[in-house]
Write a protein that holds these residues in place. Sequence first.
Motif, short mmCIF file in Angstrom:
data_model
loop_
_atom_site.label_atom_id
_atom_site.label_comp_id
_atom_site.label_asym_id
_atom_site.label_seq_id
_atom_site.Cartn_x
_atom_site.Cartn_y
_atom_site.Cartn_z
N LYS A 207 -34.75 0.57 19.00
CA LYS A 207 -35.66 1.70 19.08
C LYS A 207 -36.29 1.80 20.46
CE LYS A 207 -39.75 3.71 16.86
NZ LYS A 207 -40.77 3.53 15.78
N ASN A 208 -36.75 0.67 20.98
CA ASN A 208 -37.42 0.67 22.27
C ASN A 208 -36.47 0.99 23.43
OD1 ASN A 208 -39.77 0.01 20.96
ND2 ASN A 208 -39.59 -2.19 21.36
N SER A 209 -35.17 0.82 23.19
CA SER A 209 -34.18 1.14 24.21
C SER A 209 -33.71 2.59 24.10
CB SER A 209 -32.97 0.20 24.10
OG SER A 209 -33.34 -1.14 24.31
N GLY A 210 -34.18 3.30 23.08
CA GLY A 210 -33.80 4.70 22.92
C GLY A 210 -32.50 4.91 22.16
N VAL A 211 -32.07 3.90 21.42
CA VAL A 211 -30.83 4.01 20.63
C VAL A 211 -31.15 4.64 19.28
CG1 VAL A 211 -28.95 2.73 19.53
CG2 VAL A 211 -29.84 1.98 21.77
N ASP A 212 -30.35 5.62 18.87
CA ASP A 212 -30.48 6.20 17.53
C ASP A 212 -29.76 5.31 16.53
OD1 ASP A 212 -31.80 8.36 18.64
OD2 ASP A 212 -30.02 9.64 18.72
N SER A 213 -30.48 4.86 15.51
CA SER A 213 -29.91 3.95 14.51
C SER A 213 -29.67 4.69 13.20
CB SER A 213 -30.85 2.77 14.26
OG SER A 213 -31.02 2.01 15.44
N TYR A 214 -28.53 4.39 12.58
CA TYR A 214 -28.18 4.97 11.29
C TYR A 214 -27.84 3.86 10.32
CZ TYR A 214 -27.73 9.24 14.04
OH TYR A 214 -27.98 10.32 14.88
N ASP A 215 -28.57 3.80 9.21
CA ASP A 215 -28.30 2.79 8.18
C ASP A 215 -27.22 3.32 7.26
OD1 ASP A 215 -30.31 1.44 9.40
OD2 ASP A 215 -31.78 1.69 7.81
N ALA A 216 -25.99 3.21 7.71
CA ALA A 216 -24.87 3.78 6.97
C ALA A 216 -23.58 3.13 7.43
CB ALA A 216 -24.80 5.29 7.18
N VAL B 70 -26.99 6.77 23.24
CA VAL B 70 -26.29 5.80 22.39
C VAL B 70 -26.77 5.90 20.95
CG1 VAL B 70 -25.77 3.35 22.03
CG2 VAL B 70 -26.09 4.24 24.36
N ALA B 71 -25.83 5.74 20.03
CA ALA B 71 -26.15 5.61 18.60
C ALA B 71 -25.48 4.36 18.06
CB ALA B 71 -25.68 6.84 17.83
N LEU B 72 -26.04 3.84 17.00
CA LEU B 72 -25.47 2.65 16.34
C LEU B 72 -25.59 2.82 14.83
CD1 LEU B 72 -25.85 -1.05 17.28
CD2 LEU B 72 -26.45 -0.34 14.96
N ALA B 73 -24.52 2.47 14.13
CA ALA B 73 -24.53 2.51 12.66
C ALA B 73 -24.29 1.11 12.11
CB ALA B 73 -23.45 3.46 12.14
N GLU B 74 -25.09 0.76 11.11
CA GLU B 74 -24.96 -0.54 10.44
C GLU B 74 -25.12 -0.34 8.94
OE1 GLU B 74 -24.38 -3.84 8.93
OE2 GLU B 74 -24.21 -3.88 11.13
N ALA B 75 -24.12 -0.81 8.19
CA ALA B 75 -24.13 -0.60 6.74
C ALA B 75 -24.94 -1.64 6.00
CB ALA B 75 -22.70 -0.59 6.22
N ASP B 76 -25.21 -2.79 6.65
CA ASP B 76 -25.93 -3.87 5.98
C ASP B 76 -27.21 -4.16 6.75
OD1 ASP B 76 -26.58 -5.99 4.36
OD2 ASP B 76 -24.69 -7.06 4.59
N TYR C 245 -22.89 11.91 21.67
CA TYR C 245 -23.33 10.66 22.29
C TYR C 245 -22.34 10.21 23.35
CZ TYR C 245 -26.63 10.18 18.40
OH TYR C 245 -27.64 10.38 17.50
N ASP C 246 -22.85 9.48 24.32
CA ASP C 246 -21.97 8.82 25.28
C ASP C 246 -21.28 7.62 24.64
OD1 ASP C 246 -22.75 10.50 27.49
OD2 ASP C 246 -24.65 9.37 27.52
N LEU C 247 -22.00 6.95 23.74
CA LEU C 247 -21.48 5.75 23.07
C LEU C 247 -21.94 5.71 21.63
CD1 LEU C 247 -20.16 2.89 23.05
CD2 LEU C 247 -22.37 2.01 23.86
N PHE C 248 -21.01 5.46 20.73
CA PHE C 248 -21.36 5.22 19.33
C PHE C 248 -20.87 3.82 18.98
CE2 PHE C 248 -22.92 7.50 15.57
CZ PHE C 248 -22.80 6.48 14.64
N VAL C 249 -21.79 2.95 18.62
CA VAL C 249 -21.48 1.56 18.27
C VAL C 249 -21.44 1.43 16.75
CG1 VAL C 249 -22.21 -0.85 18.44
CG2 VAL C 249 -22.62 0.73 20.36
N ILE C 250 -20.38 0.82 16.25
CA ILE C 250 -20.26 0.57 14.81
C ILE C 250 -20.47 -0.92 14.59
CG2 ILE C 250 -18.80 0.76 12.77
CD1 ILE C 250 -17.26 2.97 14.17
N GLY C 251 -21.63 -1.28 14.05
CA GLY C 251 -21.95 -2.68 13.79
C GLY C 251 -23.22 -3.11 14.48
N GLY C 252 -24.17 -3.63 13.70
CA GLY C 252 -25.48 -4.00 14.23
C GLY C 252 -25.69 -5.49 14.36
N GLY C 253 -24.63 -6.22 14.68
CA GLY C 253 -24.77 -7.65 14.95
C GLY C 253 -25.18 -7.89 16.40
#
Length: 483
Positions: free
Chosen positions: A105-114, A32-38, A6-14
């Motif tokens: 999702k509509n922006s093309g970001v891969d989301s991970y619930d982790a 881009v990917a984003l991971a959110e544990a909660d 990824y070009d960018l990996f974001v940690i936190g879905g706030g």
Amino acid sequence: MSDFDYDLFVIGGGSGGVRAARVAAGEASAKVALAEADRYGGTCVIRGCVPKKLMVFASEYGDLVEDARSYGWDIGAGSFGWSGFKDKLNAELDRLESVYRSLLKNSGVDSYDARATIKDAHTVELSTGETFTAKHILIATGGRPVRPDLTNADLGLVSDDIFHLERLPKSVLIVGGGYIACEFACILHGLGVEVTQYYRGAQILRGFDEEARGLIADSMTERGIKLHVGTDLVEMRCATPEDMTGGSEGVLGAPMLESGEVAPEGSDSSGPILVKATNGDAKVFDQVFFATGRRPNTDHMGLEEVGVKLGRRGEVLVDEYSQTSVPSIYCIGDATDRVNLTPVAIREGMAFVETVFKGNPTPVDHELIPSAVFTQPEFGTVGISEEEARDREPVEIYSTSFRPMQSAFAGRPDRVLMKLVVSKETRKVLGCHIVAPGAGEMIQLAGIAVKMGATKEDFDRTVAVHPTMSEEIVTMRKPTRSY
């Protein structure tokens, strides 16, 4: 082809993390990917600004019936139903979380619930066991409420817990004097809870304008909140039957259902709690709510191991571009403990995208940020306080406090405050402070003028809107005080 997943990996879905992720993906065409544990939405949407503001709205309706009668309406008082409100509140939070997921999702970001941890300057490992590499990593993990270092502090609630109560307590002790403590004191009192508040300092809302916080403290007391400053806890424990029969003021019975029936033992989180305070009081409350501070969510993320420098409270240290000591790792929002406000985190996220993905180095502007405290009455503020200003330079203070027309007609003692702090040399308005119903709405607009560098004479040239409370902001001609 990129050497990274990824070009960018974001940690936190706030709010900050989601904004940065979707703008980087949508406007900068980054992978881009984003991971959110909660839950997506973070503190603001799920356990902060949004549910709190809905509770503020709910708490204000109790006074409307009495006020309406003063205005000729023949209506009767009702009762507040926590369970019905809570169900609708949860449905709204579910809807908002769905919106956040859809935006990603509509922006093309891969989301991970982790949960994500950082393994090196370009590698993120998820709690699922998956590992990804990224050219840039953005930490947007926010913060969390903390309990004080006190035996049995786990018996008390923190702000995250308030929204999950099965029923409202009959009585509550709120410990703390910051904006969260004061807001929930007003909310719970407005919903019919007997509220006592302890704060170890000399006055609530430390750091805000002295005159404004004094008026808010007086108003809270007039409304029936038992506010004790210079007071702290020394002991708390589960109350015994002997504690319950003491008969002294403030020694209260078991938790109450909305109908007024005594709740069965164990039906609430901890049952009645005995509290002993530094002022010598020993009282029993159905609940104790700690609003004594927050900490950044940076524990056990591997940050220091990869070279990211942290501050004394665990905050991530960053430069003006939100870059950490590791060049490929950035951090925004409450995890930096700079200005812990949702709109600020969003602005920081946008500045990060401009800097890293659009080739437009954009430092974050933390000056003259308007904000609001949703007490009753509300407090809106932008710029510096009278106390801070007079220590910096010669200033004039324009201030007026009065009973507004609506509450005066209804026979209420409520007062409002309109205040400007003005530089003698430049005539610029250095601070604007409003204590009044709707102050949050007013300060947003006043904040534009202050941010633009408006002078007192600019305010004076503005024609008043009459009759309104806010017209006083442009009609104060003579200074109240001068330093």
